[in-house]
Design an enzyme around this catalytic site. Structure first.
Site, mmCIF file in Angstrom:
data_model
loop_
_atom_site.group_PDB
_atom_site.id
_atom_site.type_symbol
_atom_site.label_atom_id
_atom_site.label_comp_id
_atom_site.label_asym_id
_atom_site.label_seq_id
_atom_site.Cartn_x
_atom_site.Cartn_y
_atom_site.Cartn_z
ATOM 1 N N CYS A 127 12.113 -11.887 13.201
ATOM 2 C CA CYS A 127 11.104 -13.270 13.618
ATOM 3 C C CYS A 127 11.311 -14.885 13.292
ATOM 4 O O CYS A 127 12.332 -14.731 12.222
ATOM 5 C CB CYS A 127 9.715 -13.182 12.969
ATOM 6 S SG CYS A 127 8.793 -10.831 13.514
ATOM 7 N N ARG A 149 16.793 -13.624 16.367
ATOM 8 C CA ARG A 149 15.798 -13.569 14.994
ATOM 9 C C ARG A 149 14.970 -12.401 15.518
ATOM 10 O O ARG A 149 14.473 -11.547 14.763
ATOM 11 C CB ARG A 149 15.226 -14.524 13.804
ATOM 12 C CG ARG A 149 16.333 -15.604 12.849
ATOM 13 C CD ARG A 149 15.457 -15.704 12.536
ATOM 14 N NE ARG A 149 14.434 -15.664 11.192
ATOM 15 C CZ ARG A 149 15.616 -15.812 9.889
ATOM 16 N NH1 ARG A 149 16.490 -16.355 10.162
ATOM 17 N NH2 ARG A 149 14.695 -14.929 9.480
ATOM 18 N N TRP A 192 10.086 -10.080 15.691
ATOM 19 C CA TRP A 192 10.776 -8.611 16.398
ATOM 20 C C TRP A 192 9.673 -7.812 15.811
ATOM 21 O O TRP A 192 8.792 -8.138 14.335
ATOM 22 C CB TRP A 192 12.420 -8.876 15.557
ATOM 23 C CG TRP A 192 12.517 -7.194 16.023
ATOM 24 C CD1 TRP A 192 13.529 -7.084 16.581
ATOM 25 C CD2 TRP A 192 12.856 -6.249 14.855
ATOM 26 N NE1 TRP A 192 14.147 -5.505 16.075
ATOM 27 C CE2 TRP A 192 13.732 -5.216 14.814
ATOM 28 C CE3 TRP A 192 11.555 -5.944 13.862
ATOM 29 C CZ2 TRP A 192 13.632 -4.432 14.089
ATOM 30 C CZ3 TRP A 192 11.580 -4.535 12.662
ATOM 31 C CH2 TRP A 192 12.818 -3.363 13.450
ATOM 32 N N ASN A 200 7.036 -14.452 9.455
ATOM 33 C CA ASN A 200 7.615 -13.339 9.246
ATOM 34 C C ASN A 200 7.996 -12.906 7.992
ATOM 35 O O ASN A 200 7.436 -13.801 6.670
ATOM 36 C CB ASN A 200 9.280 -14.074 9.204
ATOM 37 C CG ASN A 200 10.436 -13.996 8.709
ATOM 38 O OD1 ASN A 200 10.488 -13.158 9.054
ATOM 39 N ND2 ASN A 200 10.828 -14.270 8.154
ATOM 40 N N GLY A 201 7.524 -11.359 7.491
ATOM 41 C CA GLY A 201 7.486 -10.282 6.938
ATOM 42 C C GLY A 201 6.638 -9.509 7.425
ATOM 43 O O GLY A 201 6.573 -9.215 8.993
ATOM 44 N N GLU A 217 32.834 1.548 13.447
ATOM 45 C CA GLU A 217 32.309 -0.406 13.951
ATOM 46 C C GLU A 217 32.503 -0.329 15.423
ATOM 47 O O GLU A 217 32.173 -0.777 16.358
ATOM 48 C CB GLU A 217 33.951 -1.621 13.330
ATOM 49 C CG GLU A 217 33.312 -2.111 14.257
ATOM 50 C CD GLU A 217 32.157 -3.104 13.873
ATOM 51 O OE1 GLU A 217 31.163 -2.633 13.043
ATOM 52 O OE2 GLU A 217 31.444 -4.414 14.114
ATOM 53 N N LYS A 221 30.212 -1.489 18.525
ATOM 54 C CA LYS A 221 29.837 -2.360 18.972
ATOM 55 C C LYS A 221 29.371 -2.323 20.492
ATOM 56 O O LYS A 221 28.531 -2.395 21.137
ATOM 57 C CB LYS A 221 30.826 -3.311 18.923
ATOM 58 C CG LYS A 221 31.312 -3.809 18.091
ATOM 59 C CD LYS A 221 30.978 -5.237 17.639
ATOM 60 C CE LYS A 221 29.207 -5.318 17.480
ATOM 61 N NZ LYS A 221 29.602 -5.175 16.363
ATOM 62 N N GLU A 230 25.125 -0.799 20.942
ATOM 63 C CA GLU A 230 24.181 -1.405 20.438
ATOM 64 C C GLU A 230 24.138 -3.076 21.668
ATOM 65 O O GLU A 230 23.322 -3.339 22.332
ATOM 66 C CB GLU A 230 24.657 -2.638 19.415
ATOM 67 C CG GLU A 230 25.954 -3.621 19.141
ATOM 68 C CD GLU A 230 25.297 -3.798 17.148
ATOM 69 O OE1 GLU A 230 24.955 -3.985 16.827
ATOM 70 O OE2 GLU A 230 26.970 -3.663 17.321
ATOM 71 N N HIS A 261 36.014 19.556 13.468
ATOM 72 C CA HIS A 261 34.921 20.393 13.010
ATOM 73 C C HIS A 261 33.659 19.760 13.532
ATOM 74 O O HIS A 261 32.918 20.284 12.612
ATOM 75 C CB HIS A 261 35.720 19.813 11.878
ATOM 76 C CG HIS A 261 36.235 19.949 11.047
ATOM 77 N ND1 HIS A 261 36.739 21.602 10.497
ATOM 78 C CD2 HIS A 261 37.192 18.721 10.194
ATOM 79 C CE1 HIS A 261 37.872 21.400 9.807
ATOM 80 N NE2 HIS A 261 38.698 19.888 9.867
ATOM 81 N N LYS A 302 19.164 -10.343 14.524
ATOM 82 C CA LYS A 302 20.284 -10.390 13.634
ATOM 83 C C LYS A 302 20.078 -9.720 12.467
ATOM 84 O O LYS A 302 20.938 -10.024 11.203
ATOM 85 C CB LYS A 302 21.102 -11.651 14.169
ATOM 86 C CG LYS A 302 22.200 -11.725 13.470
ATOM 87 C CD LYS A 302 23.341 -12.577 14.862
ATOM 88 C CE LYS A 302 24.418 -13.068 13.512
ATOM 89 N NZ LYS A 302 25.278 -11.646 13.889
HETATM 90 C C1 G6P Z 1 22.000 -5.943 12.165
HETATM 91 C C2 G6P Z 1 22.013 -6.766 12.835
HETATM 92 C C3 G6P Z 1 23.625 -6.260 12.315
HETATM 93 C C4 G6P Z 1 24.487 -6.138 11.270
HETATM 94 C C5 G6P Z 1 23.280 -5.672 10.193
HETATM 95 C C6 G6P Z 1 23.382 -6.588 8.586
HETATM 96 O O1 G6P Z 1 21.085 -4.459 12.088
HETATM 97 O O2 G6P Z 1 21.911 -6.218 14.254
HETATM 98 O O3 G6P Z 1 24.736 -6.668 13.333
HETATM 99 O O4 G6P Z 1 25.067 -5.466 10.854
HETATM 100 O O5 G6P Z 1 21.978 -6.073 10.641
HETATM 101 O O6 G6P Z 1 23.213 -7.776 8.863
HETATM 102 P P1 G6P Z 1 24.251 -8.939 7.497
HETATM 103 O O7 G6P Z 1 23.098 -9.755 8.394
HETATM 104 O O8 G6P Z 1 22.910 -7.729 6.175
HETATM 105 O O9 G6P Z 1 25.158 -8.416 7.541
#
Ligand code: G6P
Length: 597
Positions: A2, A27, A73, A97-98, A469, A473, A476, A492, A592
């Site tokens: 948020c 956010r 969010w 927010n929170g 990773e 990517k 997501e 396995h 994010k």
């Molecule tokens: C969220 C984002 C990811 C990120 C993760 C950790 O899930 O969508 O892209 O890697 O948080 O975030 P940070 O700010 O702690 O790296």
């Protein structure tokens, strides 16, 4: 999670609130709203993205000299209009927010007193509790203060009052909140990025602070109600840093910025005269560390996995890596004077922050690799090793990831007492990545991935976290199911998934593991899997007969392969999402900065 904004001014604030919200949309983007004081409280709220709010404001304009805005969010309650912020009564309007942990208890108490609720959110208890105190005869400042004393949980709050069109109140407990200083205008926002075009003079509220903001002043109080000063700094974030430039998406811009951001991060630690690494000064000798716990979430966690490989291989220090949301629950055994290293782009991830606190309670030294240097995680750390990636807006992390890897490489080299050769390899990395960015094969291969229902990524050694990773990517931003698997683990179980419809992206640099990974590639091909090979010239030649498509990479020393080989994965994910018409910078359900556990 948020984003919140507040402005108090002599002029109409609605347009500025809206444009600040656009810089906070990373956010969350489940719903949005703005409220102002105009006679009474007036507000517009919509479901979905800010663009919907824009349309609503065009249809039904809003005007006022004090206002608050929110981009959500969803946590408590569906992402529908009635749950959208600001939440209001006739007397007060609030953005939050929170999470208010004791909302249910407060709600019952207020309902018993006859107050009516209209949403399913935890937030709504805040304006109603403030209203209760106002109805009891308290002034807005006191009513706000009394309400704060009743709230449990983590929050950042902004509030405006029908009875006082020159007042903006704010409070912070756990969730970040920045105050911006303008000329005859004051601002409030979840971060300094939102305020970049309006003001670079920023102060940050500390935990449990609350503030009384008017056109020309800001009084800040600590938990005990004592007036306190918080330093006003230059944020150093220009408005341009949060623009897309000529790129179609922030993600593409950020992928292309990597040669620069890696170089800038490296420059902060590299002493070219003595050809060695200088780590930030600490009260303890980091090079005497005997054991390290690395903790992070998401993409940052995968950079931590690579950090483990590098630190163990180069410096011989044992490292454990945990996802932050599990770290406390597995009850790790801490060594006296041990070191816990947190990684976070935002520096606000709630799980990572909670892990930090747990390590601190167990008397560990706290080091963090963070991108936002004013963040909570940075503030709680004994040493920070900043990534100098600049603001990252795309929800899928790219340049922050490579900057984190740069910090880990630097740290591993320093812990290993500057072994020869490796630093030069790091110095060469930005120009190698620039070359990789200019390969023109990504879109054609992405078209193949876009038709798949499921994609598998495999790799060995440091290419294993890179496979994880790569899969993250892709899933997501394109919503295609993807799994990263250690190349040796494929047989396995996961190999049962392979058939001619399943592309398998193979990360196979020409390192000491190439021959073993090559065998796994042949196992995939023997089962009809479509091999998308990412390898150097020799690797591509050796596996030509079993490869469906190849991405030929420059020859690079094995140490820097994670930095170089993550770039084609980022571009594959980007162009796959583009081919699918997905919302690349703001993928569904994600945010994010994840400030809830
Ligand atoms: C969220 C984002 C990811 C990120 C993760 C950790 O899930 O969508 O892209 O890697 O948080 O975030 P940070 O700010 O702690 O790296």
């Amino acid at each position: 999670m948020c984003g919140i904004v507040g402005i108090v001014s002599k002029k109409n604030v609605v347009e500025k609130i809206y444009s600040s919200l656009t810089r906070l949309e990373y956010r969350g983007y489940d719903s949005a709203g703005i409220a102002v004081v105009a006679g009474g409280i007036d507000r517009r709220r919509v479901e979905g993205k800010l663009s919907n709010l824009h349309a609503e404001l065009k249809k039904k304009p809003l005007k006022g000299t004090v206002g608050i805005g929110h981009t959500r969010w969803a946590t408590h309650g569906l992402p529908v209009t009635k749950n959208a912020h600001p939440h209001s009564t006739k007397r007060v309007s609030v953005v939050h927010n929170g999470i208010i942990e004791n909302f249910s208890e407060l709600r019952h108490e207020l309902e018993r007193k006859g107050y009516k609720f209209t949403s399913q959110t935890d937030t709504e208890v805040i304006p109603i509790l403030i209203t209760y105190y106002l109805d009891e005869g308290e002034k807005p400042f006191k009513a706000f203060q009394k309400t704060l004393g009743r709230l449990e949980g983590a929050f950042a709050i902004g509030a405006i009052f029908a009875d006082d069109p020159k007042l903006l109140m704010a409070a912070r407990k756990g969730s970040p909140l920045a105050i911006g200083y303008g000329k005859d205008e004051m601002y409030l926002a979840s971060d300094a990025i939102a305020l970049a075009p309006l003001s670079q003079k920023i102060s940050y509220l500390e935990d449990d602070d609350y503030a009384k903001i008017s056109i020309n002043s800001c009084e800040i109080f600590d938990k005990s109600g004592k007036k306190v000063e918080r330093i006003v700094k230059n944020s150093g974030i220009s408005g341009g840093a949060v623009e897309k430039g000529h790129f179609k998406h922030f993600m593409l811009k950020e992928i292309h910025e990597q040669p620069t951001t890696i170089a800038e991060t490296l420059t902060a630690y590299y002493d070219p005269v003595h050809h060695k690494i200088n780590l930030p000064k600490a009260k303890f000798d980091i090079t005497k560390t005997r054991r390290i716990n690395i903790v992070a979430c998401g993409t940052s966690y995968y950079s931590g996995m690579i950090g483990k490989y590098w630190i163990e291989q180069l410096a011989g220090i044992p490292v454990e890596v945990d996802i932050a949301s599990e770290f406390r629950y597995r009850k790790p055994v801490f060594e006296r004077g041990g070191l816990t290293l947190l990684i976070s782009q935002s520096g606000e991830t709630a799980d990572t922050l909670a892990a930090l606190k747990h390590a601190k309670e167990n008397k560990q030294h706290i080091v963090s690799i963070v991108n936002v240097q004013q963040s909570s995680i940075a503030r709680e750390s004994d040493i920070i090793i900043p990534t100098l990636a600049g603001p990252e807006i795309g929800v899928a992390s790219t340049k922050a990831f490579s900057a984190q890897l740069t910090c880990f490489a630097v740290l591993a080299i320093a812990l290993a007492k500057n072994p020869p050769g490796l630093l030069q390899q790091l110095v060469d990395t930005p120009s190698i990545i620039a070359e990789v960015l200019h390969n023109d094969c990504y879109e054609e291969i992405a078209d193949i991935l876009a038709k798949a229902q499921s994609v598998i990524y495999i790799g060995r050694g440091t290419s294993y976290p890179i496979a994880l990773e790569g899969a993250l990517k892709l899933k997501e931003i394109s919503y295609i199911h993807a799994e990263g698997i250690g190349a040796g683990e494929l047989k396995h179980g996961p190999i049962a998934l392979i058939d001619k419809k399943v592309p398998v992206v193979v990360i196979a640099p020409g390192d000491e593991y190439f021959t073993k990974t090559a065998s796994n590639v042949r196992e995939v091909a023997a089962r009809g899997g479509k091999v998308i090979l990412i390898s150097d010239k020799k690797g591509c030649k050796d596996l030509k007969d079993v490869t469906y498509r190849a991405i030929e990479m420059p020859n690079v020393p094995s140490f820097i392969t994670p930095l170089v080989y993550s770039v084609p994965e980022q571009l594959l994910a980007y162009y796959t999402a583009l081919a699918k018409g997905a919302d690349i910078d703001q993928p569904r359900n994600l945010a994010k900065s994840v400030t809830v556990e």
